[in-house]
Design an enzyme around this catalytic site. Structure first.
Site, PDB file in Angstrom:
ATOM      1  N   LYS A   1      52.043  46.780  14.159  1.00 16.31           N
ATOM      2  CA  LYS A   1      52.326  45.520  13.827  1.00 16.31           C
ATOM      3  C   LYS A   1      52.231  44.196  14.973  1.00 16.31           C
ATOM      4  O   LYS A   1      52.745  44.854  16.040  1.00 16.31           O
ATOM      5  CB  LYS A   1      53.941  45.479  13.468  1.00 16.31           C
ATOM      6  CG  LYS A   1      54.567  44.307  12.917  1.00 16.31           C
ATOM      7  CD  LYS A   1      54.422  43.778  11.538  1.00 16.31           C
ATOM      8  CE  LYS A   1      54.524  42.307  11.187  1.00 16.31           C
ATOM      9  NZ  LYS A   1      53.169  41.632  11.342  1.00 16.31           N
TER      10      LYS A   1
ATOM     11  N   LYS B   1      58.557  45.526  22.373  1.00 20.87           N
ATOM     12  CA  LYS B   1      59.253  44.624  21.471  1.00 20.87           C
ATOM     13  C   LYS B   1      59.815  45.041  20.303  1.00 20.87           C
ATOM     14  O   LYS B   1      60.640  45.130  19.804  1.00 20.87           O
ATOM     15  CB  LYS B   1      58.341  43.447  21.398  1.00 20.87           C
ATOM     16  CG  LYS B   1      59.065  42.209  20.797  1.00 20.87           C
ATOM     17  CD  LYS B   1      58.047  41.114  20.615  1.00 20.87           C
ATOM     18  CE  LYS B   1      56.961  40.638  21.579  1.00 20.87           C
ATOM     19  NZ  LYS B   1      56.322  39.576  21.130  1.00 20.87           N
TER      20      LYS B   1
ATOM     21  N   LYS C   1      47.809  44.268  18.212  1.00 19.04           N
ATOM     22  CA  LYS C   1      47.699  42.923  18.187  1.00 19.04           C
ATOM     23  C   LYS C   1      46.169  42.555  18.231  1.00 19.04           C
ATOM     24  O   LYS C   1      45.420  43.471  18.192  1.00 19.04           O
ATOM     25  CB  LYS C   1      47.810  42.268  19.792  1.00 19.04           C
ATOM     26  CG  LYS C   1      48.080  40.797  19.789  1.00 19.04           C
ATOM     27  CD  LYS C   1      49.677  40.589  19.543  1.00 19.04           C
ATOM     28  CE  LYS C   1      49.929  39.241  19.726  1.00 19.04           C
ATOM     29  NZ  LYS C   1      51.428  38.992  19.675  1.00 19.04           N
TER      30      LYS C   1
ATOM     31  N   ASP D   1      49.934  34.120  15.853  1.00 19.69           N
ATOM     32  CA  ASP D   1      50.194  34.008  17.106  1.00 19.69           C
ATOM     33  C   ASP D   1      49.517  32.768  17.515  1.00 19.69           C
ATOM     34  O   ASP D   1      49.470  31.841  16.718  1.00 19.69           O
ATOM     35  CB  ASP D   1      49.587  35.262  18.275  1.00 19.69           C
ATOM     36  CG  ASP D   1      50.303  35.254  19.278  1.00 19.69           C
ATOM     37  OD1 ASP D   1      51.192  36.017  19.472  1.00 19.69           O
ATOM     38  OD2 ASP D   1      49.363  34.801  20.192  1.00 19.69           O
TER      39      ASP D   1
ATOM     40  N   SER E   1      59.460  39.232  10.640  1.00 20.89           N
ATOM     41  CA  SER E   1      58.182  39.454   9.974  1.00 20.89           C
ATOM     42  C   SER E   1      58.486  40.956   9.216  1.00 20.89           C
ATOM     43  O   SER E   1      58.245  41.392   8.142  1.00 20.89           O
ATOM     44  CB  SER E   1      56.966  40.040  10.898  1.00 20.89           C
ATOM     45  OG  SER E   1      56.396  38.737  11.314  1.00 20.89           O
TER      46      SER E   1
HETATM   47  N1  GLU Z   1      52.946  37.101  17.561  1.00 20.85           N
HETATM   48  C1  GLU Z   1      54.391  37.416  17.429  1.00 20.85           C
HETATM   49  C2  GLU Z   1      54.737  38.072  18.401  1.00 20.85           C
HETATM   50  O1  GLU Z   1      54.057  37.776  19.673  1.00 20.85           O
HETATM   51  C3  GLU Z   1      54.779  37.706  16.159  1.00 20.85           C
HETATM   52  C4  GLU Z   1      54.081  39.107  15.556  1.00 20.85           C
HETATM   53  C5  GLU Z   1      54.226  39.631  14.103  1.00 20.85           C
HETATM   54  O2  GLU Z   1      55.279  38.763  13.402  1.00 20.85           O
HETATM   55  O3  GLU Z   1      53.983  40.253  13.827  1.00 20.85           O
HETATM   56  O4  GLU Z   1      55.475  38.761  18.440  1.00 20.85           O
END
Ligand code: GLU
Length: 449
Positions: free
Chosen positions: A93, A117, A129, A169, A381
């Site tokens: 994710k 995270k 990512k 992102d 999310s």
């Molecule tokens: N890009 C966001 C982050 O850095 C959200 C990622 C998501 O919602 O999967 O956490």
């Protein structure tokens, strides 16, 4: 430079050797390993079975060609990436970034951070990512759509609601997610809502997802300020950036009674001593898609725009770097400390350089690292995935209440972990250790993965 425990040094040396030249990835690994000395001293078994080495190695890295046709009929080529870092806790994710600076090292640093995270949220999501070196600036809507369709034409075979769930992102918002979801649906002939998050409300998105990263960061800092018996009311705040994270950070600060005096984009920053007019920022950034310099022009008196320079020269009580990695340097940190900053909350991923973090911590400034403070986006999310799985849709209030609860719990687990490991108030250590332990325990339980 972060001090690394001697037992962890050979691991770091090998990561640096194996991933030569990937400076942001090195920085992220260095920071996490810098926190793990206290863990392996207490629990030496974490050094067994190359567990830490495995955590530093992505499970899968996909690099692909993205051909597309611009408005002039010329063929353009970009490079696409998806790094599927760790799936011990759930499907990979994490967001997709479209920015000319994107390369494998940047996606790996983001995927590595994302893993911890996501673990901190306590939700069943692994870390990943993706992105491309595509530059959306100045591109027409048609070009954006054709690029997103081509990007998804390759990506679709690697993702799925139980496999890997991308989101937005930098450079990827609701519009891009819509085009990518549309292409995924065409290619697979499945209405698989849970394959992407950050979707529009009309086709399976979650209320409060757009606001979640910014709101969450403010909830985190509010709770951190409360440990010192204070809050946002009447505080001067500087928020760098003017994208999705920055806008909703400002919105929540305003609702908590703070005064936002400056925001920025990659060209410069605006200062408005009467308080940034958020509706104007939204109009410029979300509707017109223009530069922040427009703010000073449209606002007229009171506001001024500074081309280049550093937004961190603006004196504030609370700083919320919400633009991009390494945007806040050691020099900036010294200026902020000199100007009396009391708290820093990272809305972006790794916006403070290691030097800057060190300076804040030495000066006793409350410091919330991105992997904890900006986890509200990905946590929401996961709430979107829950709604999709149950074919349900929650109210804004219900979703925001869950977000607020998750942020409080992330704050508390970071604070408690720091205390448990003899470093009270060190949220960097607390976040790194708490995130690591969750991922490591799951990996151990699953055998040699
Ligand atoms: N890009 C966001 C982050 O850095 C959200 C990622 C998501 O919602 O999967 O956490």
């Amino acid at each position: 430079m972060t001090q690394i425990d001697e037992k962890l040094e050979p691991i770091l040396t090998e990561v640096l050797r194996r991933n030569a030249g990937e400076v942001e990835f090195h920085q992220a690994v260095c920071e996490v390993l810098g926190s793990l000395g206290r863990v392996v001293a207490k629990h030496p078994d974490y050094l067994d079975d190359a567990l830490i080495e495995r955590i530093c190695e992505p499970e899968r890295q996909i690099i692909f060609r993205v051909p597309w046709v611009d408005d002039k009929g010329h063929v353009q080529i970009n490079r696409g990436f998806r790094v599927q870092f760790n799936s011990a806790l759930g499907p990979y994710k994490g967001g997709i970034r479209f920015h000319p600076s994107v390369n494998l090292g940047i996606i790996k640093f983001l995927g590595f951070e994302q893993t911890f995270k996501n673990a901190l949220t306590g939700m069943p999501i692994g870390g990943g990512k993706g992105g491309s070196d595509f530059n959306p600036r100045g591109r027409s809507d048609g070009e954006i759509m054709r690029f997103c369709q081509s990007f998804m034409t390759e990506l679709h075979r690697h993702i799925g609601e139980y496999t890997d769930v991308p989101a937005g992102d930098i450079g990827v918002g609701g519009r891009e997610i819509g085009y990518m979801f549309g292409q995924y649906k065409r290619l697979t002939n499945r209405y698989e809502a849970g394959v992407l998050t950050g979707k529009g409300l009309v086709y399976g998105g979650s209320r409060a997802r757009k606001e979640a990263t910014g709101y969450g960061a403010v909830y985190f800092v509010e709770r951190m300020l409360a440990t010192k018996g204070t809050d946002f009311a009447g505080k001067r705040v500087v928020v760098s950036g003017s994208g999705n994270v920055a806008i909703y950070t400002m919105e929540k600060i305003l609702s908590f009674g703070g005064i936002v005096v400056a925001c920025s984009d990659s060209s410069g920053y605006v200062v408005d001593e009467s308080g940034i007019d958020l509706d104007l920022v939204k109009e410029i950034k979300e509707v017109r898609r223009e530069r922040i310099s427009e703010y000073a022009r449209l606002k007229g008196t009171g506001a001024h725009y500074i081309e280049g320079g550093s937004i961190w020269d603006v004196a504030c009580d609370v700083a919320m770097p919400s633009a991009t990695q390494n945007e806040l340097t050691g020099k900036d940190a010294r200026t902020l400390v000199k100007n009396g900053v009391i708290a820093v909350g990272e809305g972006a991923n790794m916006p403070s350089t290691p030097d800057a973090v060190h300076i804040f911590q030495e000066a006793g400034v409350l410091f919330a690292p991105g992997k904890a403070a900006n986890a509200g986006g990905v946590a929401t999310s996961a709430l979107e995935m829950q709604q999709n799985a149950s074919r349900d849709s929650w109210t804004f209030e219900q979703t925001e209440e869950r977000l607020a609860m998750i942020m409080r719990s992330i704050h508390d687990i970071c604070a408690e972990t720091a205390e448990e490991y003899g470093a009270t108030g060190d949220y960097v250590l607390g976040a790194n250790i708490a995130g690591f332990v969750r991922v490591a325990e799951a990996m151990r339980a699953l055998g040699l993965i």
